[in-house]
Design a protein around this motif. Structure first.
Motif, short mmCIF file in Angstrom:
data_model
loop_
_atom_site.label_atom_id
_atom_site.label_comp_id
_atom_site.label_asym_id
_atom_site.label_seq_id
_atom_site.Cartn_x
_atom_site.Cartn_y
_atom_site.Cartn_z
N GLN A 219 0.85 -1.19 0.00
CA GLN A 219 0.00 0.00 0.00
C GLN A 219 0.88 1.23 0.00
O GLN A 219 1.81 1.35 0.80
CB GLN A 219 -0.92 0.01 1.22
CG GLN A 219 -1.89 1.14 1.21
CD GLN A 219 -2.93 1.00 2.31
OE1 GLN A 219 -3.11 -0.06 2.90
NE2 GLN A 219 -3.63 2.08 2.59
N PHE A 220 0.59 2.17 -0.91
CA PHE A 220 1.37 3.39 -1.05
C PHE A 220 0.43 4.59 -0.98
O PHE A 220 -0.71 4.52 -1.41
CB PHE A 220 2.08 3.45 -2.41
CG PHE A 220 3.06 2.35 -2.64
CD1 PHE A 220 4.36 2.46 -2.19
CD2 PHE A 220 2.70 1.20 -3.32
CE1 PHE A 220 5.28 1.44 -2.41
CE2 PHE A 220 3.59 0.18 -3.55
CZ PHE A 220 4.89 0.30 -3.09
N THR A 221 0.93 5.68 -0.50
CA THR A 221 0.28 6.97 -0.65
C THR A 221 1.18 7.76 -1.56
O THR A 221 2.38 7.90 -1.31
CB THR A 221 0.14 7.69 0.71
OG1 THR A 221 -0.66 6.88 1.57
CG2 THR A 221 -0.50 9.05 0.55
N THR A 222 0.62 8.27 -2.65
CA THR A 222 1.44 8.93 -3.65
C THR A 222 0.68 10.07 -4.29
O THR A 222 -0.49 10.30 -3.99
CB THR A 222 1.92 7.91 -4.72
OG1 THR A 222 2.87 8.54 -5.57
CG2 THR A 222 0.76 7.38 -5.54
N HIS A 223 1.32 10.78 -5.17
CA HIS A 223 0.73 11.92 -5.86
C HIS A 223 0.77 11.65 -7.36
O HIS A 223 1.80 11.23 -7.89
CB HIS A 223 1.51 13.20 -5.55
CG HIS A 223 0.99 14.41 -6.25
ND1 HIS A 223 -0.14 15.06 -5.82
CD2 HIS A 223 1.41 15.07 -7.34
CE1 HIS A 223 -0.37 16.09 -6.63
NE2 HIS A 223 0.55 16.10 -7.55
N ILE A 224 -0.34 11.87 -8.03
CA ILE A 224 -0.40 11.72 -9.48
C ILE A 224 -0.13 13.10 -10.07
O ILE A 224 -0.79 14.08 -9.73
CB ILE A 224 -1.76 11.17 -9.93
CG1 ILE A 224 -1.96 9.79 -9.32
CG2 ILE A 224 -1.84 11.12 -11.45
CD1 ILE A 224 -3.31 9.17 -9.60
N GLU A 225 0.86 13.17 -10.93
CA GLU A 225 1.30 14.44 -11.51
C GLU A 225 0.22 15.05 -12.42
O GLU A 225 -0.73 14.38 -12.81
CB GLU A 225 2.59 14.23 -12.31
CG GLU A 225 3.73 13.64 -11.51
CD GLU A 225 4.23 14.55 -10.41
OE1 GLU A 225 4.13 15.78 -10.53
OE2 GLU A 225 4.72 14.02 -9.39
N ASN A 226 0.38 16.34 -12.77
CA ASN A 226 -0.56 17.04 -13.66
C ASN A 226 -0.71 16.34 -15.01
O ASN A 226 -1.74 16.42 -15.65
CB ASN A 226 -0.12 18.48 -13.89
CG ASN A 226 -0.34 19.34 -12.67
OD1 ASN A 226 -1.17 19.02 -11.82
ND2 ASN A 226 0.39 20.42 -12.56
N ASN A 227 0.33 15.66 -15.45
CA ASN A 227 0.27 14.96 -16.74
C ASN A 227 -0.33 13.56 -16.58
O ASN A 227 -0.26 12.75 -17.51
CB ASN A 227 1.66 14.88 -17.37
CG ASN A 227 2.66 14.16 -16.49
OD1 ASN A 227 2.31 13.60 -15.47
ND2 ASN A 227 3.92 14.18 -16.90
N ALA A 228 -0.93 13.27 -15.44
CA ALA A 228 -1.60 12.00 -15.14
C ALA A 228 -0.63 10.82 -15.09
O ALA A 228 -1.03 9.69 -15.28
CB ALA A 228 -2.74 11.72 -16.12
N GLN A 229 0.64 11.08 -14.83
CA GLN A 229 1.60 10.00 -14.71
C GLN A 229 1.85 9.69 -13.24
O GLN A 229 1.91 10.57 -12.40
CB GLN A 229 2.92 10.37 -15.40
CG GLN A 229 2.81 10.43 -16.89
CD GLN A 229 4.16 10.66 -17.56
OE1 GLN A 229 5.16 10.86 -16.89
NE2 GLN A 229 4.17 10.62 -18.88
N LEU A 230 1.98 8.41 -12.99
CA LEU A 230 2.27 7.92 -11.65
C LEU A 230 3.64 7.28 -11.65
O LEU A 230 3.94 6.45 -12.49
CB LEU A 230 1.21 6.87 -11.24
CG LEU A 230 1.46 6.14 -9.94
CD1 LEU A 230 1.40 7.10 -8.76
CD2 LEU A 230 0.45 5.03 -9.78
N HIS A 231 4.48 7.68 -10.74
CA HIS A 231 5.82 7.11 -10.61
C HIS A 231 5.81 6.21 -9.37
O HIS A 231 5.52 6.66 -8.28
CB HIS A 231 6.88 8.21 -10.49
CG HIS A 231 6.88 9.12 -11.67
ND1 HIS A 231 7.49 8.80 -12.85
CD2 HIS A 231 6.30 10.33 -11.86
CE1 HIS A 231 7.31 9.78 -13.71
NE2 HIS A 231 6.59 10.72 -13.13
#
Length: 78
Positions: free
Chosen positions: A5-17
């Motif tokens: 389980q991760f908490t992360t941020h999806i960038e403005n360009n809709a990419q997830l790293h």
């Protein structure tokens, strides 16, 4: 099967790293992604919408601070 389980941020360009533990390196895996917006993120969005709606609403009627009593007069009130 292992659940990560991760908490992360999806960038403005809709990419997830996403960085995975080294134990998954150089192998094929099945990956399931479930996206659930964080509650605090929604609260922040509501707060920002409130600011946008109310910003500048007192521009034509600015708040004024009345004359303050002298410090020795305030001590008498306490």
């Amino acid at each position: 099967m292992k659940t990560l389980q991760f908490t992360t941020h999806i960038e403005n360009n809709a990419q997830l790293h996403l960085s995975l533990p080294a134990e998954y390196a150089n192998q094929d895996v099945d990956l399931v992604v479930i996206i659930q917006p964080r509650q605090e993120s929604m609260e922040r969005q509501n707060w920002l919408a409130f600011i946008d709606q109310t910003y500048g609403c007192l521009a034509g009627d600015p708040l004024e601070r009345p004359e303050q009593p002298a410090l020795n007069d305030i001590d008498a009130l306490l």
